[in-house]
Design an enzyme around this catalytic site. Structure first.
Site: not given
Lengths: 496, 496
Positions: B264-265
């Site tokens: 996600h990051e």
């Protein structure tokens, strides 16, 4: 009082910018990926310019002048704080913004050239980039000399060691210079009669080295709630007093250097950690100068950790950490490793006996360069000649000779003597500490560093910048700085 | 042109301060020992005040006005840059320094109370600290509303999502609101007919989790010459475009969350890394807003990494990293784990199907609070009622209910809808990407993310803030933002 309080507020802001710069510098050396370099130098340049603007602000100058007429309402610490504010203001305003910028650009450019030129052993390339740095350093010296009424060299020295003067250094170095050559010979003869140190067989996993380093830092009193240990190419102590960041560099073949490096930086860190808490963010709450800073790292490394008592405590820990045993891991052999004298080429690797020779040579040559008595082209000859005379070694390359250090490349002329003044101070302080508290040495042998730390806290760390270095040494040891304790220490460790 | 160039110079300084603040914030969450907190907040406050001073400087306002009359000499990017400068100036000058300071103090105090109150499940304590934050947020909204000619909520929303308007959000959320309840039921029925996911037996050593995370980041295109992966309590993406710092948090019992967190990051990071290089340090070179930022993390996490093609590529890597085998480690079981629907209490742990319900509830309640239609004391009842209606779950505590998020505590009203707008955008962008380049999906299945990254670079990342979110989505996908692609994605993944 209102003016003084307004000054405190302004210096608190300056301190916050200093702290931000310290963290950005630490990150650059430990964490930052290469791609971040351009933006980081923009950040650092922007904050440095801002700090210079704040500290040279005309209103600040007026306030300093006004506060100076109302010192009767201030206590000792406040008066000393005002003096330190004035000092910072004087140093900053002595230079025009144009000179500051020119120097900053020239030193940044020269540092980059130096890195490459040292790798390539290319003195010509270095000299081309260094000449403008030298010329700008002369301009800085001239400007500060005029502003402070000091000689050119002293005006530079004063930045690193407030109140430091070459007249005193000359005397101390003359004394050392007449003592050391003969002493080095005698120490080498003595050493030659003892068995050579047995090598310690590696490899030593980095994680195990880190663990034992952390354990010893903790024992010495490093507060991990206010600091960290990390890795960088060149070991240093960074951060701020409530968040001290020390670094080391591991080699899996040899743990002894990285470990002693950790202990050296721990000495610096203990000074920062022990600065007076009520004076945080004020000039008087900062460390006094580079001489006392170096005295604290050298007191811990040279006076304490390379000594018999410490190694008695540390030897079993090291054997356990690295699964070592037998004669090579005995206290006696560790002591032989850690107190080995060897005249050699590289200052940062030098033992404490030959180290002053490295410094005295640089001190002499940087003065000659500053006063234009030594043409830059002649530097390598002067260097190599000095190394032969002082330590009897042949310099095989520029990289292992006059280009080994970063200091001159970045315009730091006047810095080198603080290393040896620090070593003299360390010996004098440790001798006084042992005399004043008989529990210090037995404590060290048991791994109890509280008596030592208590003495250092009370006599050095907690003083911040309230006293001059000279005043602090007189109060703590009863004497001005001399070579006596250092010489006595060397005799005890290397001739007995 | 001269005025415009002077503005660029001033915004470059502001960007350097922003970058310094980003690094100080990252360090605070990843490296800083607790003792450094006081000094760090001084550093951050000093630089934040300075930034606000620079950006609200009257001369800057004059220059912006002057430059606005000379736009004929500017190219598209420069014009957009000027527009973004004006936007930042408008947001900063809309508030008096007094209001900025009051809000900053109230939110800092409330954040601290919130941390403790959430632990103690003490709504009364939270409400006492939150009421002044809410009142100050209303003042901020009123000031910006007057300055921008927008409704109060939109004036806040505009800070996180430039150009975002509640009228559009209302339509999209109404659409989703009529679709989701029935869809969730159907997805749960469908899921109930399939075998439950087999548990993955741990423990999973942190180092192995980190290694596989790094490997997947690299495969996705993360440039480790311009970024890092570290650990923090709450995962985030920090740093600057040439030095992007992402974090995660490991649990040795379960690798699946930390790994998906890293991915996600990584989506956020790829956006930053892909921003237009020639516009570094200028407003137009920054990311567009929170909707597109979230679209990039959700595109990578939800659209790509929880999908069959990615897991086909990743499953063997995971088996190797964690020495897994058998049915539990099959692609099919990993897919069941990573596409599990479960209506539950906590937003940050929610699956993509139920996530919009969490957001829609907050969106409704924060508007009601802002407009004073919902007394603070009634918030828990309204919350619990909403959770029951939307997701059929009983809220057993404030901590798992209306006190779970930090956003309101720090005055971030208007932020929540960007999560769901980001999810809709992610689906629409990924659908368009797959249509426009048939090589994207087969590439993912082989671990070749170049076609995907190429599309994202060209259509999203490299645009910086030149276009509005709406313009960018229209150019990239041919359509304004709608729920269609998101609904189609959910149907394909959860009903087929």
């Amino acid at each position: 009082m209102k003016t003084y309080k307004a000054l405190e507020k302004q210096f608190r802001r300056i301190s916050a910018v200093n702290g931000a710069l310290a963290m950005l510098g630490w990150d650059q050396s430990t964490m930052m990926p290469e791609g971040g370099a351009r933006a980081r130098s923009e950040q650092i340049a922007t904050l440095s310019v801002l700090r210079h603007e704040w500290i040279t602000d005309a209103r600040l100058g007026d306030q300093l002048n006004e506060a100076a007429t109302q010192t009767d309402k201030l206590d000792d610490w406040q008066r000393a704080n005002l003096r330190e504010m004035q000092r910072q203001w004087r140093h900053a305003t002595a230079l025009t913004p144009k000179l500051v910028e020119a120097r900053s650009k020239a030193t940044m450019a020269c540092e980059m050239v130096w890195r490459k030129a040292r790798r390539d052993d290319d003195f010509k390339a270095f000299a081309r980039a260094f000449l403008p740095v030298l010329e700008l350093t002369r301009e800085v010296a001239a400007a500060k000399s005029a502003a402070f009424g000091l000689g050119a060299y002293d005006a530079l020295l004063d930045e690193y060691e407030p109140g430091g003067r070459s007249a005193s250094i000359d005397k101390l170095f003359a004394d050392l210079g007449s003592f050391l050559p003969d002493f080095i010979d005698r120490a080498l003869v003595k050493q030659g009669k003892r068995p050579a140190p047995l090598p310690l067989p590696g490899p030593f996993p980095t994680e195990a080295q880190r663990e034992v380093g952390l354990k010893l830092m903790k024992a010495l009193g490093f507060d991990f709630n206010r600091g960290r240990l990390d890795v960088s190419l060149h070991p240093f102590t960074g951060g701020i007093p409530d968040d001290v960041r020390i670094t080391t560099r591991y080699s899996e073949d040899d743990f002894t250097k990285a470990l002693m490096g950790v202990l050296h930086e721990t000495g610096h860190a203990l000074y920062e950690l022990g600065l007076p808490k009520v004076w945080r963010d004020q000039p008087v709450g900062e460390a006094r100068g580079m001489v006392l800073h170096e005295s604290q790292s050298l007191l811990v490394e040279m006076q304490v950790c390379r000594g018999a008592e410490f190694l008695k405590f540390a030897a079993p820990l090291l054997r356990k950490a690295f699964k070592g045993g037998g004669e090579a891991w005995s206290e006696a052999n560790l002591l032989r490793i850690y107190a080995r004298v060897k005249p050699d080429l590289i200052r940062v690797d030098a033992d404490e006996v030959t180290y002053p020779a490295h410094v005295m040579l640089r001190y002499r040559l940087e003065q000659a360069m500053l006063h234009d008595h030594l043409p830059l082209d002649d530097l390598p000859y002067a260097w190599n000649d000095g190394m032969q005379t002082l330590l009897g070694v042949d310099v095989p390359s520029y990289a292992q000779g006059c280009m080994q250090d970063i200091h001159w490349a970045v315009g730091s002329i006047g810095y080198f003597p603080t290393y040896t003044l620090g070593a003299l101070s360390a010996a004098q302080l440790f001798a006084a500490a042992k005399t004043q508290d008989g529990g210090i040495l037995p404590g060290i042998a048991k791994g109890d560093f509280k008596p030592l730390l208590r003495w250092l806290r009370a006599n050095v760390h907690a003083k911040g910048a309230r006293l001059t270095t000279d005043e602090l040494l007189r109060e703590a040891t009863g004497k001005p700085l001399s070579t006596a304790a250092f010489k006595a220490h060397l005799k005890a460790r290397y001739l007995s």
